[in-house]
Write a protein that holds these residues in place. Sequence first.
Motif, short mmCIF file in Angstrom:
data_model
loop_
_atom_site.label_atom_id
_atom_site.label_comp_id
_atom_site.label_asym_id
_atom_site.label_seq_id
_atom_site.Cartn_x
_atom_site.Cartn_y
_atom_site.Cartn_z
N ALA A 261 12.75 -6.14 9.85
CA ALA A 261 12.61 -4.88 9.10
C ALA A 261 13.41 -3.76 9.78
CB ALA A 261 11.14 -4.52 8.99
N ARG A 262 13.37 -3.74 11.10
CA ARG A 262 14.15 -2.73 11.84
C ARG A 262 15.64 -2.88 11.48
NH1 ARG A 262 14.92 -4.52 17.80
NH2 ARG A 262 15.77 -6.20 16.55
N ASP A 263 16.12 -4.13 11.45
CA ASP A 263 17.54 -4.35 11.20
C ASP A 263 17.91 -4.06 9.74
OD1 ASP A 263 17.59 -5.13 13.81
OD2 ASP A 263 17.66 -7.29 13.38
N GLU A 264 16.93 -4.18 8.83
CA GLU A 264 17.25 -4.07 7.41
C GLU A 264 16.68 -2.81 6.75
OE1 GLU A 264 15.88 -7.66 5.57
OE2 GLU A 264 17.33 -8.92 6.63
N GLY A 265 16.02 -1.95 7.52
CA GLY A 265 15.57 -0.67 6.96
C GLY A 265 14.27 -0.72 6.18
N TRP A 266 13.34 -1.61 6.56
CA TRP A 266 12.03 -1.59 5.92
C TRP A 266 10.92 -1.66 6.97
CZ3 TRP A 266 9.42 -6.51 5.90
CH2 TRP A 266 10.21 -7.63 6.16
N LEU A 267 9.68 -1.84 6.56
CA LEU A 267 8.55 -1.76 7.48
C LEU A 267 7.63 -2.97 7.32
CD1 LEU A 267 7.64 1.95 6.58
CD2 LEU A 267 8.75 1.23 8.70
N ALA A 268 7.27 -3.60 8.42
CA ALA A 268 6.30 -4.71 8.40
C ALA A 268 5.08 -4.21 9.14
CB ALA A 268 6.88 -5.94 9.10
N GLU A 269 3.97 -4.02 8.44
CA GLU A 269 2.86 -3.23 9.00
C GLU A 269 1.51 -3.91 8.94
OE1 GLU A 269 3.52 -0.48 10.64
OE2 GLU A 269 5.62 -0.69 10.11
N HIS A 270 0.66 -3.52 9.89
CA HIS A 270 -0.72 -4.00 9.96
C HIS A 270 -1.56 -3.12 9.03
CE1 HIS A 270 -4.25 -5.14 12.88
NE2 HIS A 270 -4.15 -5.99 11.89
N MET A 271 -1.39 -3.33 7.74
CA MET A 271 -1.98 -2.43 6.75
C MET A 271 -2.63 -3.20 5.61
SD MET A 271 0.93 0.47 6.19
CE MET A 271 1.17 1.79 7.38
N LEU A 272 -3.74 -2.67 5.14
CA LEU A 272 -4.30 -3.17 3.89
C LEU A 272 -3.60 -2.47 2.74
CD1 LEU A 272 -6.39 -0.94 2.36
CD2 LEU A 272 -7.51 -1.22 4.55
N LEU A 273 -3.75 -3.03 1.57
CA LEU A 273 -3.09 -2.45 0.40
C LEU A 273 -4.09 -2.45 -0.75
CD1 LEU A 273 -0.11 -1.61 0.10
CD2 LEU A 273 0.40 -3.95 -0.64
N ILE A 274 -4.31 -1.26 -1.33
CA ILE A 274 -5.26 -1.19 -2.46
C ILE A 274 -4.69 -0.38 -3.61
CG2 ILE A 274 -7.47 -1.52 -1.28
CD1 ILE A 274 -7.74 1.48 -1.01
N THR A 297 -10.95 -5.12 5.89
CA THR A 297 -11.37 -5.97 4.76
C THR A 297 -12.40 -5.23 3.90
OG1 THR A 297 -10.92 -7.90 6.13
CG2 THR A 297 -12.23 -8.27 4.16
N ASN A 298 -13.31 -4.50 4.55
CA ASN A 298 -14.30 -3.74 3.77
C ASN A 298 -13.61 -2.69 2.91
OD1 ASN A 298 -16.32 -5.19 4.92
ND2 ASN A 298 -16.96 -3.59 6.36
N LEU A 299 -12.64 -1.99 3.46
CA LEU A 299 -11.95 -0.95 2.69
C LEU A 299 -11.14 -1.57 1.55
CD1 LEU A 299 -11.33 2.03 2.35
CD2 LEU A 299 -9.58 1.85 4.12
N ALA A 300 -10.55 -2.73 1.83
CA ALA A 300 -9.73 -3.40 0.81
C ALA A 300 -10.59 -3.87 -0.37
CB ALA A 300 -8.98 -4.57 1.42
N MET A 301 -11.89 -4.04 -0.12
CA MET A 301 -12.78 -4.56 -1.18
C MET A 301 -13.85 -3.53 -1.53
SD MET A 301 -13.32 -8.38 0.28
CE MET A 301 -11.94 -9.48 0.61
N LEU A 302 -13.54 -2.29 -1.32
CA LEU A 302 -14.53 -1.22 -1.46
C LEU A 302 -15.12 -1.12 -2.87
CD1 LEU A 302 -14.87 1.74 0.44
CD2 LEU A 302 -14.18 2.45 -1.80
N GLN A 303 -16.42 -0.92 -2.92
CA GLN A 303 -17.11 -0.68 -4.19
C GLN A 303 -17.47 0.81 -4.21
OE1 GLN A 303 -18.40 -3.73 -6.46
NE2 GLN A 303 -16.34 -3.71 -5.63
N VAL A 311 -11.64 0.59 -6.99
CA VAL A 311 -10.70 0.11 -5.96
C VAL A 311 -10.42 -1.35 -6.24
CG1 VAL A 311 -10.45 -0.46 -3.50
CG2 VAL A 311 -11.40 1.76 -4.16
N GLU A 312 -9.16 -1.71 -6.29
CA GLU A 312 -8.79 -3.12 -6.44
C GLU A 312 -7.98 -3.57 -5.23
OE1 GLU A 312 -7.95 -4.00 -10.96
OE2 GLU A 312 -7.46 -1.94 -10.41
N THR A 313 -8.15 -4.85 -4.92
CA THR A 313 -7.61 -5.39 -3.69
C THR A 313 -6.19 -5.94 -3.90
OG1 THR A 313 -9.87 -6.13 -3.31
CG2 THR A 313 -8.18 -7.01 -1.83
#
Length: 642
Positions: A261-274, A297-303, A311-313
């Motif tokens: 990602a550094r070489d190609e201009g993007w980001l590889a991250e320790h992130m959840l996505l919702i 995991t709780n935030l990714a599946m939050l009710q 919230v959708e996972t």
Amino acid sequence: MQPQATHEHRFPPLPATPLTDVPDGAWRHGVANPDLARWVVRIATLTRPDAVVWCDGSEAEWSRLTDEMVEAGSLIRLDPGAHPDSFLARSDPADVARIEDRTFICSQDASDAGPTNNWRAPGGMHAELDGLFAECMRGRTMYVVPYSMGPIGGAISRLGVQITDSPYAAVSLSVMTRVGDHALAEIGPDTPWVAGVHSVGMPLRDHRGRRIEDVAWPSNPTKYVCHFPEESSIWSFGSGYGGNALLPKKCFALRIASTIARDEGWLAEHMLLIKLTAPDGRAFHLAASFPSACGKTNLAMLQPTLPGWRVETIGDDIAWLRPGPDGTLRAINPEAGFFGVAPGTSVESNPVAMDTMRRHTIFTNVALTDDGEVWWEGKTAEPPAHLIDWQGYHWTPDSGTPAAHPNARFTAPIEQCRTLAEDWHAADGVPVDAIVFGGRRTTNVPLVVQAESWAHGVFIGATVASETTAAQEGAVGRLRRDPFGMLPFVGYDMADYWQHWLDVGAALGDRAPAVFQVNWFRRGEDGTFLWPGFGENARVLAWIAGRISGDTAVTDSAIGGLPEGAGLDLDGLDIAPSALAELFDVDPEAWLRECDETETFFDEFGDRVPQVLRTELDHLRSRLHAAAQSATDGSPLSEVAA
Ligand code: OXD
Ligand code: MN
């Protein structure tokens, strides 16, 4: 998929062994990438398994391998009524977590690994690994597992192949990634792919050919998890657990991918996505970074408790973010399953996760009930009267030891998650509206704060600290700096990584997402949590959505924008005004002490620290001094900071 430098010659040529001496099955006709075909033969020739199996990730393969492991005693089949098609594995007690002190970045240049990584010279490391891997698969089957990280053929997706002698790793990979011939077929003659070699390091025949008795969880006291960024390869020896053995996860999707990602201009991250949807139907996509075991995991599946919000996972652990053709930042979850921490998960804390892991799940190091079900601390308020603990011993509530290991896990397919967003399938990713940084902080960090700019956001990310949990080896509850939640996962110099974040922001310009910091874990003077957390965190997400759409306002403070007045919806929440005040309190003296610690932390990286971040630190200090002064003068903080 972006073309990358060809890897045709990244592995040494095959040894002069005649092809007839190659273990059966290693050579596979029709593999389009000659480098890949040669590599499998090379590894099989080095490790000498009894058989080689190319995995296809099918249901039939899952059934065959899990049946074999049950037969061999390395998996226990759970009660089919309670947990259909699900299993329990118990690891060796010395193999229970990621091993950061045995994790190495083997870049050509030591300074490229930076001060937060262990480094070994690639030549010397390869020589040592070749010694360890020599004939290490005798008596075992070698599995070749081709996979895609992200939707097959997607614009942000990447390909990899893991070789492993652990059937547990092979079946786990079929949950965690998209395994099979469709992934293999994507690896054309010039397609970049990441090579992973994994062995538990316990052959079943000694060098004289005498049989060695297998154990339920084979491993080796000598352990290595090595990354060769210039070769896009990973070698892992001696551990069968989690991120040490499931190489696409932390090794590929974070450490190796961060260098790509550094070489190609993007980001590889320790992130959840919702995906967050407001009552009026407006949708927002949030990528949130937290250190390990902070409840991603709780935030990714939050009710949400807030009426009308949903919230959708999309992902719970890793996100790849890449500027798209339209100039917005787009993201995918490169994984296809969850490897979640079980302890603390309950019908109350995360009902979605409980449903997700009801079937077709591998549990590791949880306790077993007398009915063939699973249990862990926090699953029910009352523990069962009798259990078999994670080490296989009888356990009662009086035993005085945890029944499940604190880092016990469940491995379950993401498709089983009932809150899975339709967008999960989006081959080109989802547009990211906000980036959120979090950590486990008893003090200082307020419930939510908005960064003033991308550079300020990068400063916040770079200075994240968190109290340690069982996901890391070592003492629990220590405060450790964990920039971007990526301390153990950036595959190159951390300060260069901060600069890379600044560069990506500059490229995005005014299309860059807004940046926030959250903290669900702040405690009051009496030590109790000030914020109820879980479903109530939706109130914070709703405020963030309001900021993106311009519906809510901020009050400036020395550390960033805090929710103004009634902007944070607290309707129906029973929270004392004093707790609320404490949640948002910005103590200039405490923050100034934190600034000193930040400076010491930055100094560890010498002159590689971007000047922009040093300027952010100066700026923060001067605002805190002004706030401290005004507090002495008795004037309100907001007025001074504005
Ligand atoms: C994980 C971790 O397993 O971060 O996700 O340790
Ligand atoms: Mn993680």
